[in-house]
Design a protein around this motif. Sequence first.
Motif, PDB file in Angstrom:
ATOM      1  N   ALA A   1       0.827  -1.210   0.000  1.00  0.00           N
ATOM      2  CA  ALA A   1       0.000   0.000   0.000  1.00  0.00           C
ATOM      3  C   ALA A   1       0.861   1.259   0.000  1.00  0.00           C
ATOM      4  O   ALA A   1       0.593   2.207  -0.752  1.00  0.00           O
ATOM      5  CB  ALA A   1      -0.937  -0.006   1.217  1.00  0.00           C
TER       6      ALA A   1
ATOM      7  N   LYS B   1      -3.699  -5.515   5.311  1.00  0.00           N
ATOM      8  CA  LYS B   1      -4.116  -4.639   4.212  1.00  0.00           C
ATOM      9  C   LYS B   1      -3.417  -5.006   2.918  1.00  0.00           C
ATOM     10  O   LYS B   1      -4.040  -5.077   1.846  1.00  0.00           O
ATOM     11  CB  LYS B   1      -3.837  -3.173   4.574  1.00  0.00           C
ATOM     12  N   ASP B   2      -2.119  -5.258   2.999  1.00  0.00           N
ATOM     13  CA  ASP B   2      -1.371  -5.637   1.800  1.00  0.00           C
ATOM     14  C   ASP B   2      -1.862  -6.971   1.232  1.00  0.00           C
ATOM     15  O   ASP B   2      -1.910  -7.162   0.010  1.00  0.00           O
ATOM     16  CB  ASP B   2       0.124  -5.715   2.097  1.00  0.00           C
TER      17      ASP B   2
ATOM     18  N   ALA C   1      -4.934  -8.026   1.416  1.00  0.00           N
ATOM     19  CA  ALA C   1      -6.207  -7.714   0.763  1.00  0.00           C
ATOM     20  C   ALA C   1      -5.982  -7.135  -0.629  1.00  0.00           C
ATOM     21  O   ALA C   1      -6.659  -7.507  -1.601  1.00  0.00           O
ATOM     22  CB  ALA C   1      -7.015  -6.742   1.622  1.00  0.00           C
ATOM     23  N   ILE C   2      -5.016  -6.228  -0.742  1.00  0.00           N
ATOM     24  CA  ILE C   2      -4.710  -5.604  -2.040  1.00  0.00           C
ATOM     25  C   ILE C   2      -4.228  -6.658  -3.036  1.00  0.00           C
ATOM     26  O   ILE C   2      -4.672  -6.706  -4.193  1.00  0.00           O
ATOM     27  CB  ILE C   2      -3.637  -4.505  -1.865  1.00  0.00           C
TER      28      ILE C   2
ATOM     29  N   GLU D   1      -7.045  -9.136  -4.149  1.00  0.00           N
ATOM     30  CA  GLU D   1      -7.953  -8.529  -5.132  1.00  0.00           C
ATOM     31  C   GLU D   1      -7.406  -8.661  -6.542  1.00  0.00           C
ATOM     32  O   GLU D   1      -8.147  -8.911  -7.498  1.00  0.00           O
ATOM     33  CB  GLU D   1      -8.164  -7.040  -4.811  1.00  0.00           C
TER      34      GLU D   1
ATOM     35  N   GLU E   1     -10.035  -4.477   0.090  1.00  0.00           N
ATOM     36  CA  GLU E   1      -9.323  -3.385   0.754  1.00  0.00           C
ATOM     37  C   GLU E   1     -10.305  -2.341   1.267  1.00  0.00           C
ATOM     38  O   GLU E   1     -10.205  -1.887   2.413  1.00  0.00           O
ATOM     39  CB  GLU E   1      -8.308  -2.743  -0.195  1.00  0.00           C
TER      40      GLU E   1
END
Length: 494
Positions: A10, A227-228, A230-231, A234, A255
């Motif tokens: 991110a 978070k990373d 999730a990115i 995706e 995210e």
Amino acid sequence: MTDVTDLGVAALRDGIRTKAFSAREVADAFIVKVSKAKALNAFIVETPDHAIAAAKAADDAVAAGETLKPLAGVPIGMKDLFCTKGVQTTAASHILEGFVPPYESTVSHHLWEAGAGMLGKLNLDQFAMGSSNETSHFGNVISPWKRGGGDNAPLAPGGSSGGSSTAVSARLCPAATGTDTGGSIRQPAAFTGIAGIKPTYGRCSRWGVVAFASSLDQAGPMAHDVKDCAIMLEAMAGFDPKDATSLNLPVPKWEEGLNPDMRGKKIGIPREYRVDNMPAEIDALWQQGIDWMKDAGAEIVEVSLPHTKYALPAYYIIAPAEASSNLARYDGVRYGLRELPDGANLQEMYAVTRDHGFGDEVKRRILIGTYVLSAGFYDAYYTQAQKVRTLIARDFDRAWLECDYLLTPTAPSAAFALGEKADDPLAMYLNDVFTVPSSLAGLPAMSVPGGLDKNGLPLGLQIIGKPLDEQGVLNAGMAIEQRAGFTARPESWW
């Protein structure tokens, strides 16, 4: 200025967009770091040109004022189980050494389409068979972590995605792809203090991924934090008509949906996961995780998964059976290694090629798999194991009537030294005791770092979710991550 190699996906993505640094600066910094980390043996092949080309495309888009792709200019590591067009793909086996695919796996294609660049192909247990990264034809991957107290024994980075876990933990790349058949994303993530998620079976295409056990294999990301992951997920996920098991569903905005608030959620604690002789530190971490979930607003309930004790034996029948079938294609005829002694006939060529090409663990699993599929034993072993698998899946279905997620340890210990369990396959297989049940049921599950043991080594907590509820798993993982405040990292010795 912060060293860009300390940044995650991110932060790198956002920094390139705001022109805090160029994508080329990012690529160059990671390329240098990879080139200086040979002692870790995390990479089988380095691909600096690929990373530089992606960086140039990102910088050109920034200069032109164009809308950037989701991962524009972010360099990543690719587990050497994913076929990459024009770049050697070996599954860490001698039998595929020198094989250069003329096509791209769907997952890697998605990542390149999202703008990511590839720093190289990451080492792994041969054909993803192992829990310590000691079965690779290209040598052991070494964990960047060391035990405290001056103990310099090289440690296992977990397996099979050991190259991925080592590379992310040592900041050689901000994220990497992994594959998880029975725990091969989650256990290495726990061993090296990073995050990793195995999505629901079918979320990520298996097309172009070298097969181990087709009903279990699933790709997923490994990164610094939730978070990373999730990115990355995706970008990796999505329907693929080339994979018959791919789920024809839209990819959620994971995210955007991240929310660590657990109010109104119920967290199940499976009583059967309190295994005999579980180290006190693992039990204490589990209790700490329960307390963190309460603090996040969740209600804690005890649940039962009565067939858990049969999961490991069932897995080690089903997975080798599927492996013996999948690995029959490596015969020295079409691609990869061919050993052809003088005067040998076709059958002898098959036998010598496979003998020289496969490592001991791969041979062991092929033999087990061939045995359980053989006449007279198919019903006694394979059919029974599949029935047990169904019962395990039903256990989870019943648990979901009482809770939203399950919380367990990821692994029964911290990282062990290389060689400590290599001579005892059963001890090695027990590393997957907490991760295998959710694999058999095809459920999303994630490991996040929870703390350190007495030797200063990372320990992980696992969240298991309902089918297709990656969002809930990521949210629960973030709730733990925020409360654990895990910032420990290995001191550079390589």
